[in-house]
Design an enzyme around this catalytic site. Structure first.
Site, PDB file in Angstrom:
ATOM      1  N   PHE A 109       0.812  -1.220   0.000  1.00 26.92           N
ATOM      2  CA  PHE A 109       0.000   0.000   0.000  1.00 26.92           C
ATOM      3  C   PHE A 109       0.843   1.267   0.000  1.00 26.92           C
ATOM      4  O   PHE A 109       0.388   2.328  -0.434  1.00 26.92           O
ATOM      5  CB  PHE A 109      -0.963  -0.007   1.195  1.00 26.92           C
ATOM      6  CG  PHE A 109      -0.383   0.422   2.512  1.00 26.92           C
ATOM      7  CD1 PHE A 109      -0.580   1.712   2.993  1.00 26.92           C
ATOM      8  CD2 PHE A 109       0.340  -0.469   3.296  1.00 26.92           C
ATOM      9  CE1 PHE A 109      -0.062   2.104   4.210  1.00 26.92           C
ATOM     10  CE2 PHE A 109       0.850  -0.086   4.520  1.00 26.92           C
ATOM     11  CZ  PHE A 109       0.658   1.208   4.980  1.00 26.92           C
ATOM     12  N   LYS A 110       2.099   1.171   0.439  1.00 24.86           N
ATOM     13  CA  LYS A 110       2.961   2.358   0.481  1.00 24.86           C
ATOM     14  C   LYS A 110       3.182   2.947  -0.911  1.00 24.86           C
ATOM     15  O   LYS A 110       3.465   4.136  -1.054  1.00 24.86           O
ATOM     16  CB  LYS A 110       4.314   2.001   1.095  1.00 24.86           C
ATOM     17  CG  LYS A 110       4.241   1.287   2.442  1.00 24.86           C
ATOM     18  CD  LYS A 110       3.769   2.181   3.553  1.00 24.86           C
ATOM     19  CE  LYS A 110       3.630   1.461   4.879  1.00 24.86           C
ATOM     20  NZ  LYS A 110       4.866   1.157   5.555  1.00 24.86           N
TER      21      LYS A 110
END
Length: 462
Positions: A109-110
């Site tokens: 998700f980063k």
């Protein structure tokens, strides 16, 4: 839009300055002077937008000093690197909605924030005619996503600290096999909290910060949080009109769930935010018992959450304390002195109107992966499993649980195989890492040693 510090000792700055400053020069974290409000009519209009269009609509409310055409270009370029046309698709599985945030270059998700931040940095450095040395700490995914966001970019060096042998093997390979001249990996003999403390101390050394033009990619950087706000709106827009939603967020550093809190403050109809932790449960202890006291970090199968001191918690405290920077300063002075922050009954009542919480142990995490796979065929990574377990246990109010899937399961193949007894097929970009040459400096948890390394490597490229 101007930005202020949670500790109240900087003059207001604009968005561009906030991105470049990272950690506020008074040691606090940057926040907008006011939170933009989104009307129900606007929310309805947003339901038809693509992800890049929605990202522009949200981010432009906070970044009014970048020309619209330039901002659109930065956003479009950032999300062109994702493998799914919806960027963060919402998938219905077994009574919950899974918000898949792992379709970026490093399958975590980063990437949603760091692809954008890398492009923002390059754009602003070119505009200013400046260079930057990014220093960041990672418990696993931030490092590889940050490196993927800035590798080979002009005018930028990046130094990423990770806890030696405490990330997953694939997470380590994703960082250390990037051999671009501007990328430097440092494996610290210690915990993520040790890495993060070194980074904070280097940023608080204002002479060093200025001389080496330090920049931040950790979620202390406001642009990281802002980019994550978008997918809360996107998920809501993909649900039936009028649906009540509870977001289940596996979190260790409070950044991802703080983005959801901001979306709620902006006007997104969110019933509750479910804060899900592993055994490193300082945040769930806070919500459930008002106990924010530091403990020892426990190593788990969800290593990105093996954290005690949650960086972004300070941003939430600023609002909990009625936007009173003196109260924030006093709280962190107490934390430094006693290892805990006390809360009043009134403050905790406010917290519980906004958050649910749970702490999910190792056995429960693996059991959730196993049962979910058996019932649906869907494979959860161990961090996502923490959130799903929490949602299945805690969301009983009729709202739709939306569980944030923070990483592709293949990134944590050992834990997944332990749960379901079969290996997770490796996506091509992960399979290609095996056997590649790598480069990494192993160091003690010593700020002076890290500082010397940065000075040496940054000096070679100036």
């Amino acid at each position: 839009m101007k930005y202020i510090s949670t500790r109240g000792n900087i003059a207001p700055i604009n968005f561009k300055e906030a991105v470049m400053m990272g950690l506020a020069t008074d040691g606090g974290l940057l926040l907008p002077e006011s939170i933009p409000q989104v009307s129900p009519e606007t929310l309805k209009e947003w339901r038809t937008l693509s992800y890049p269009e929605l990202a522009f609509a949200v981010i432009s409310l906070y970044a009014d000093d970048i020309p619209a055409a330039d901002l659109r270009g930065l956003i479009d370029r950032s999300y062109a690197t994702f493998s799914h046309p919806e960027i963060t698709p919402l998938v219905a599985v077994n009574g919950v909605q899974i918000l898949e945030l792992f379709h970026g270059p490093t399958l975590a998700f980063k990437d949603v924030a760091l692809q954008l931040l890398g492009n923002l940095f390059e754009y602003l450095l070119k505009e200013r005619g400046e260079k930057m040395n990014i220093i960041g700490a990672t418990s696993g995914d931030t490092g590889s996503a940050a490196i993927a966001g800035v590798r080979g970019k002009e005018n930028i060096n990046i130094f990423i600290l990770h806890p030696h042998l405490k990330t997953s093997p694939i997470q380590a390979l994703q960082m250390t096999t990037v051999l671009d001249a501007n990328v430097h990996n440092i494996a610290v003999k210690g915990t993520f909290d040790d890495c993060q403390q070194i980074v904070k101390e280097l940023f608080n050394d204002l002479t060093f910060k200025k001389e080496y033009a330090l920049g931040a990619v950790n979620s202390i950087n406001w642009a990281r949080v802002l980019a994550q706000v978008v997918y809360y709106f996107y998920a809501w827009c993909r649900l039936p009109e009028g649906a009540e939603v509870t977001f289940a967020v596996p979190t260790g550093n409070f950044g991802d769930i703080f983005a959801g809190y901001l979306a709620k403050r902006m006007g997104l109809p969110v019933r509750k935010l479910l804060l899900a932790t592993n055994e490193n449960n300082i945040l769930s202890r806070f919500v459930e018992a008002g106990d924010y006291s530091l403990g020892q970090v426990v190593q788990t199968v969800s290593p990105s959450m093996d954290i005690q001191l949650a960086s972004n918690f300070e941003r939430y405290l600023f609002y909990l304390y009625g936007e009173d920077p003196a109260h924030v300063r006093a709280a962190f002075a107490t934390l430094a002195e006693t290892g805990r922050i006390p809360f009043t009954q009134e403050e905790m009542e406010q917290v519980r109107t906004e958050f649910l919480s749970c702490s999910v142990g190792e056995e429960q995490t693996l059991a959730t992966i196993a049962s979910f796979h058996k019932e649906t065929g869907y494979i959860l990574d161990p961090h996502t499993a923490v959130g799903v377990c929490g949602a299945l246990e805690k969301v009983k109010d009729g709202s739709i649980p939306v569980c944030l899937a923070t990483a592709h399961p293949a990134k944590f193949g050992d834990a997944v195989q332990q749960a379901i007894s079969t290996p997770t097929p490796l996506p091509p970009q992960l399979a290609a890492l095996e056997g590649l040459p790598s480069r990494c400096e192993v160091m003690d948890a010593d700020r002076s040693a890290v500082k010397r390394f940065v000075e040496e490597k940054a000096g070679q490229r100036h």
